[in-house]
Design an enzyme around this catalytic site. Structure first.
Site, PDB file in Angstrom:
ATOM      1  N   GLY A  28      65.761  25.936 -14.368  1.00 25.61           N
ATOM      2  CA  GLY A  28      66.088  25.996 -15.792  1.00 25.61           C
ATOM      3  C   GLY A  28      67.596  26.048 -15.927  1.00 25.61           C
ATOM      4  N   ASP A 142      63.170  35.794 -25.196  1.00 27.74           N
ATOM      5  CA  ASP A 142      63.192  34.374 -24.820  1.00 27.74           C
ATOM      6  C   ASP A 142      61.764  33.839 -24.666  1.00 27.74           C
ATOM      7  OD1 ASP A 142      64.462  31.995 -24.309  1.00 27.74           O
ATOM      8  OD2 ASP A 142      64.855  32.424 -22.204  1.00 27.74           O
TER       9      ASP A 142
HETATM   10  N1  ATP Z   1      56.518  33.209 -10.813  1.00 28.73           N
HETATM   11  C1  ATP Z   1      56.513  31.877 -10.814  1.00 28.73           C
HETATM   12  N2  ATP Z   1      55.569  31.190 -10.133  1.00 28.73           N
HETATM   13  C2  ATP Z   1      55.570  29.835 -10.145  1.00 28.73           C
HETATM   14  N3  ATP Z   1      56.463  29.072 -10.822  1.00 28.73           N
HETATM   15  C3  ATP Z   1      57.434  29.689 -11.503  1.00 28.73           C
HETATM   16  C4  ATP Z   1      57.519  31.117 -11.537  1.00 28.73           C
HETATM   17  N4  ATP Z   1      58.581  31.451 -12.321  1.00 28.73           N
HETATM   18  C5  ATP Z   1      59.120  30.290 -12.748  1.00 28.73           C
HETATM   19  N5  ATP Z   1      58.448  29.238 -12.273  1.00 28.73           N
HETATM   20  C6  ATP Z   1      58.747  27.823 -12.553  1.00 28.73           C
HETATM   21  O1  ATP Z   1      60.112  27.594 -12.262  1.00 28.73           O
HETATM   22  C7  ATP Z   1      60.679  26.738 -13.240  1.00 28.73           C
HETATM   23  C8  ATP Z   1      62.068  27.181 -13.598  1.00 28.73           C
HETATM   24  O2  ATP Z   1      61.999  28.433 -14.246  1.00 28.73           O
HETATM   25  P1  ATP Z   1      63.249  28.995 -15.030  1.00 28.73           P
HETATM   26  O3  ATP Z   1      62.868  30.321 -15.605  1.00 28.73           O
HETATM   27  O4  ATP Z   1      64.434  28.949 -14.143  1.00 28.73           O
HETATM   28  O5  ATP Z   1      63.468  27.909 -16.153  1.00 28.73           O
HETATM   29  P2  ATP Z   1      63.029  27.833 -17.666  1.00 28.73           P
HETATM   30  O6  ATP Z   1      62.252  29.065 -18.058  1.00 28.73           O
HETATM   31  O7  ATP Z   1      62.355  26.517 -17.866  1.00 28.73           O
HETATM   32  O8  ATP Z   1      64.381  27.786 -18.436  1.00 28.73           O
HETATM   33  P3  ATP Z   1      65.420  28.973 -18.708  1.00 28.73           P
HETATM   34  O9  ATP Z   1      66.576  28.714 -17.832  1.00 28.73           O
HETATM   35  O10 ATP Z   1      65.771  28.841 -20.132  1.00 28.73           O
HETATM   36  O11 ATP Z   1      64.722  30.270 -18.363  1.00 28.73           O
HETATM   37  C9  ATP Z   1      59.739  26.710 -14.415  1.00 28.73           C
HETATM   38  O12 ATP Z   1      59.326  25.372 -14.558  1.00 28.73           O
HETATM   39  C10 ATP Z   1      58.574  27.555 -14.045  1.00 28.73           C
HETATM   40  O13 ATP Z   1      57.398  26.837 -14.269  1.00 28.73           O
END
Ligand code: ATP
Ligand code: MG
Length: 360
Positions: A28, A142
């Protein structure tokens, strides 16, 4: 160790704070999330590495430490269990339960608007998670589809299991919107409550507003406010009336419009007292529409058990078939399958993009 490698394979095989990085799950605006092996316990985890600009930001660091502790202390079936949060070689990391599935953003991109019973089940699980957090004075800040992880549920009454993730990781310390210090925009404004935009204090009702935006999107296919640019979108959250949901979804009674309007009220006092109250009112308003509809959107979710502290990836117990009865709002975990000792990591879900395996 270098953070945020140019190529997704940059950290594959690396050891960070006792975890061996196996493959990238996604990224993200503020982090990269990897599937990793906890070398002490042998379990599979999701390891989130925060971008260096957050590590350098003192306000963020202290808030990260404090809120990670609070989030880790919330034991709720719809909140991703956090195992550990800390700093290694100057990188902030969070080790949490690996959820084998896909996030709601990916599900909506794939499926479009969901059947009403599916949307209600997802909303109820999110509401339950949020109310539990709010009861501990923790505001998520968020709530958005990307922070909602969905895996297959344990039986036909619970076809999907929903987890809320990223407590305490909202971009508050950099600025409301996720503009980085370099002025780049890294987040989404589609779900942000008016009081956050105005810089007023926020409480759980800001999360309720965001949840209502998400619920609107799950049913209508788009969040309530879509505008050509960020400023217009901020203005719309502050001043525009949300569109009637029933216009996009004629199968939904107009009574639901009023429920959404209340949860999306500009003034927090005008909203419901709790998220579950909002979802309960929505369920009552949709009536029969909440019990009919096509097969659940989770039909081809990867099989996985709900997260446990053991992080097992055991097979779910039951086949799914007929449209399930709408479950009660749940504050309890569904019955978990027997954990199996130290399982192999589940196969990566198709949405995980390029699959990179750790060297053996
Ligand atoms: N505990 C988890 N198990 C499996 N996949 C995960 C987990 N946490 C996050 N992800 C995956 O990792 C990806 C990136 O997550 P991340 O939180 O960094 O990005 P985001 O929520 O899309 O954006 P932001 O930066 O605004 O939080 C997401 O697509 C999510 O599906
Ligand atoms: Mg996230």
């Amino acid at each position: 160790m270098t953070w945020a490698p140019e190529s997704a394979s940059g950290l594959i095989g690396a050891e960070i704070a006792g975890y061996r990085v196996e493959r990238e799950l996604g990224r993200g605006g503020m982090a990269v999330v990897y599937c990793a092996k906890d070398l002490r316990l042998g379990r599979t985890v999701a390891l989130k590495l925060l971008a260096p600009e957050y590590t350098r930001n003192e306000a963020f660091r202290s808030r990260f430490a404090q809120e990670s502790r609070v989030a880790a202390a919330i034991d709720h079936p719809n909140i991703v269990p956090v195992f550990e949060a800390g700093e290694a070689d100057g990188v902030l990391y969070i080790a949490m339960c690996f959820v084998a599935g896909l996030d709601l953003r990916a599900l909506l991109d794939r499926e479009g608007p969901l059947a009403v019973p599916t949307a209600l089940r997802i909303a109820a699980q999110l509401a339950s998670a949020l109310d539990a957090a709010h009861a501990r004075d923790l505001v998520h800040r968020d709530v958005k589809p990307g922070n909602v992880l969905i895996t297959k549920g344990v039986d036909s009454d619970h076809p999907e299991h929903v987890y809320l993730t990223d407590f305490g990781l909202a971009k508050k310390s950099l600025s409301l919107t996720g503009f980085t210090t370099a002025g780049e925009f890294v987040g989404t404004l589609d779900y942000v409550a008016p009081e956050r935009i105005a810089g007023r204090p926020v409480d759980g009702r800001a999360d309720q507003y965001s949840l209502a935006c998400v619920v609107h999107e799950t049913l209508a296919g788009a969040p309530p406010f879509k505008r050509a640019d960020h400023l217009e979108l901020l203005w719309a959250h502050q001043y525009d009336q949300p569109p009637a949901l029933s216009k996009d979804r004629p199968d939904i009674p107009v009574a639901a419009d009023e429920v959404l309007r209340r949860a999306l009220a500009k003034i927090p006092d005008d909203r419901y007292d709790t998220c579950l109250e909002f979802v309960g009112a929505l369920r009552a308003a949709v009536g029969g529409a909440g019990r009919s509809g096509s097969a659940p959107a989770s039909a081809d979710l990867p099989p996985a058990a709900p997260c446990t502290d053991q992080g097992t990836g055991a097979e779910p117990g039951a086949e799914r078939g007929e449209e399930p009865e709408e479950p009660e709002e749940r504050a309890e975990a569904p019955a978990l399958p027997e954990p199996s000792p130290l399982p192999e990591p589940p196969e990566p879900p198709s949405w995980a993009g390029p699959v990179l395996r750790a060297p053996h």
